[in-house]
Design an enzyme around this catalytic site. Sequence first.
Site, PDB file in Angstrom:
ATOM      1  CG  HIS A   1      -1.391   1.846   7.032  1.00 34.53           C
ATOM      2  ND1 HIS A   1      -0.499   1.495   8.046  1.00 34.53           N
ATOM      3  CD2 HIS A   1      -0.624   2.563   6.218  1.00 34.53           C
ATOM      4  CE1 HIS A   1       0.984   1.789   7.830  1.00 34.53           C
ATOM      5  NE2 HIS A   1       0.642   2.753   6.397  1.00 34.53           N
ATOM      6  CD  GLU A   2      -1.207   2.888   2.420  1.00 35.38           C
ATOM      7  OE1 GLU A   2      -0.777   4.170   2.335  1.00 35.38           O
ATOM      8  OE2 GLU A   2      -0.791   1.958   2.651  1.00 35.38           O
TER       9      GLU A   2
ATOM     10  CD  GLN B   1       3.611   5.965   2.374  1.00 41.82           C
ATOM     11  OE1 GLN B   1       2.540   5.483   1.863  1.00 41.82           O
ATOM     12  NE2 GLN B   1       4.255   5.214   3.086  1.00 41.82           N
TER      13      GLN B   1
ATOM     14  CG  HIS C   1       0.164   7.411   4.988  1.00 44.85           C
ATOM     15  ND1 HIS C   1       1.525   7.756   5.585  1.00 44.85           N
ATOM     16  CD2 HIS C   1       0.408   6.082   5.009  1.00 44.85           C
ATOM     17  CE1 HIS C   1       2.180   6.718   5.747  1.00 44.85           C
ATOM     18  NE2 HIS C   1       1.496   5.827   5.436  1.00 44.85           N
TER      19      HIS C   1
ATOM     20  N   GLY D   1       0.817  -1.124   0.001  1.00 41.97           N
ATOM     21  CA  GLY D   1      -0.013  -0.098   0.016  1.00 41.97           C
ATOM     22  C   GLY D   1       0.840   1.401  -0.089  1.00 41.97           C
TER      23      GLY D   1
ATOM     24  CB  CYS E   1       4.667   2.458   7.415  1.00 45.65           C
ATOM     25  SG  CYS E   1       4.123   3.882   6.374  1.00 45.65           S
ATOM     26  CG  LEU E   2       6.564   0.926   1.325  1.00 47.12           C
ATOM     27  CD1 LEU E   2       5.928   1.165   0.011  1.00 47.12           C
ATOM     28  CD2 LEU E   2       7.748   0.045   1.307  1.00 47.12           C
TER      29      LEU E   2
HETATM   30  C1  QAP Z   1       0.254  -0.311   4.755  1.00 47.15           C
HETATM   31  O1  QAP Z   1       2.494  -1.049   4.210  1.00 47.15           O
HETATM   32  C2  QAP Z   1      -0.277  -1.755   5.342  1.00 47.15           C
HETATM   33  O2  QAP Z   1       9.298  -1.731   6.904  1.00 47.15           O
HETATM   34  C3  QAP Z   1       1.233  -0.987   3.493  1.00 47.15           C
HETATM   35  O3  QAP Z   1      11.177  -2.542   5.244  1.00 47.15           O
HETATM   36  C4  QAP Z   1       0.283  -2.145   6.562  1.00 47.15           C
HETATM   37  O4  QAP Z   1       3.164  -1.615   2.121  1.00 47.15           O
HETATM   38  C5  QAP Z   1      -1.353  -2.161   4.742  1.00 47.15           C
HETATM   39  C6  QAP Z   1       7.424  -2.279   3.789  1.00 47.15           C
HETATM   40  C7  QAP Z   1      -0.329  -3.157   7.186  1.00 47.15           C
HETATM   41  C8  QAP Z   1      -1.960  -3.437   5.530  1.00 47.15           C
HETATM   42  C9  QAP Z   1      -1.150  -3.994   6.580  1.00 47.15           C
HETATM   43  C10 QAP Z   1       7.739  -1.952   5.188  1.00 47.15           C
HETATM   44  C11 QAP Z   1       8.402  -2.527   3.058  1.00 47.15           C
HETATM   45  C12 QAP Z   1       5.910  -2.286   3.447  1.00 47.15           C
HETATM   46  C13 QAP Z   1       8.967  -2.147   5.693  1.00 47.15           C
HETATM   47  C14 QAP Z   1       3.666  -1.472   3.383  1.00 47.15           C
HETATM   48  C15 QAP Z   1       9.980  -2.701   4.903  1.00 47.15           C
HETATM   49  C16 QAP Z   1       9.577  -2.870   3.469  1.00 47.15           C
HETATM   50  C17 QAP Z   1       4.999  -1.608   4.104  1.00 47.15           C
HETATM   51 CO    CO Z   2       2.046   3.739   5.383  1.00 47.91          CO
END
Ligand code: QAP
Ligand code: CO
Length: 171
Positions: A137-138, A50, A141, A45, A95-96
């Site tokens: 979550h998004e 971001q 943001h 996501g 989270c990215l």
């Molecule tokens: C948001 O999160 C989310 O720490 C999206 O090193 C979170 O894409 C949606 C990511 C939980 C649903 C459930 C995180 C990639 C990606 C990191 C992400 C990392 C590399 C997170």
């Molecule tokens: Co995020």
Amino acid sequence: MIRKIFTYPDKILREVSKDVEVFDESLHRLLDDMYETMMEYQGIGLAAIQVGVTQNILIINLVNENGEQDKSDLYEIINPVILEKDGAIVYQEGCLSVPGYYDDVQRAEHIKVTYQNREGKTINREFRGLMAIAVQHEMDHLQGHLFIEKLSYLKRKKFEKEWKKKLKNSK
Ligand code: QAP
Ligand code: CO
């Protein structure tokens, strides 16, 4: 084009995004870039803020039952509004913009959302489980909020300590 992802504690992540009013080629380019950027960094996501764009845009592409992240399952969600929410679910979120940190967050398990697609068409949909978590979550943001703000006081303290150490070691 892969864009730069802003990470904590960059102040841009605290800005409140605005509604998209023009559904043109540049919006489509932004959505395509967001997808490319999300895939490059192995996310599921991403919100426009971001990548530094303060518009109410988010994309979500969950993994399917075969464990594949298929582009045909991609959601492009513009100007979302949550109409109803209920239930509760806890999930270890990441989270990215906070790479390498994951922690439990509680959110609604079921939401009803109205939003627009890339053509500007209004869509009403219900989401459950991981998809509901991802949308919430998004959407946080878009209001300038990160999941780490939902942690308990002690967990947040622990996070800040770990993050400072990590930033120091990467200099
Ligand atoms: C948001 O999160 C989310 O720490 C999206 O090193 C979170 O894409 C949606 C990511 C939980 C649903 C459930 C995180 C990639 C990606 C990191 C992400 C990392 C590399 C997170
Ligand atoms: Co995020």
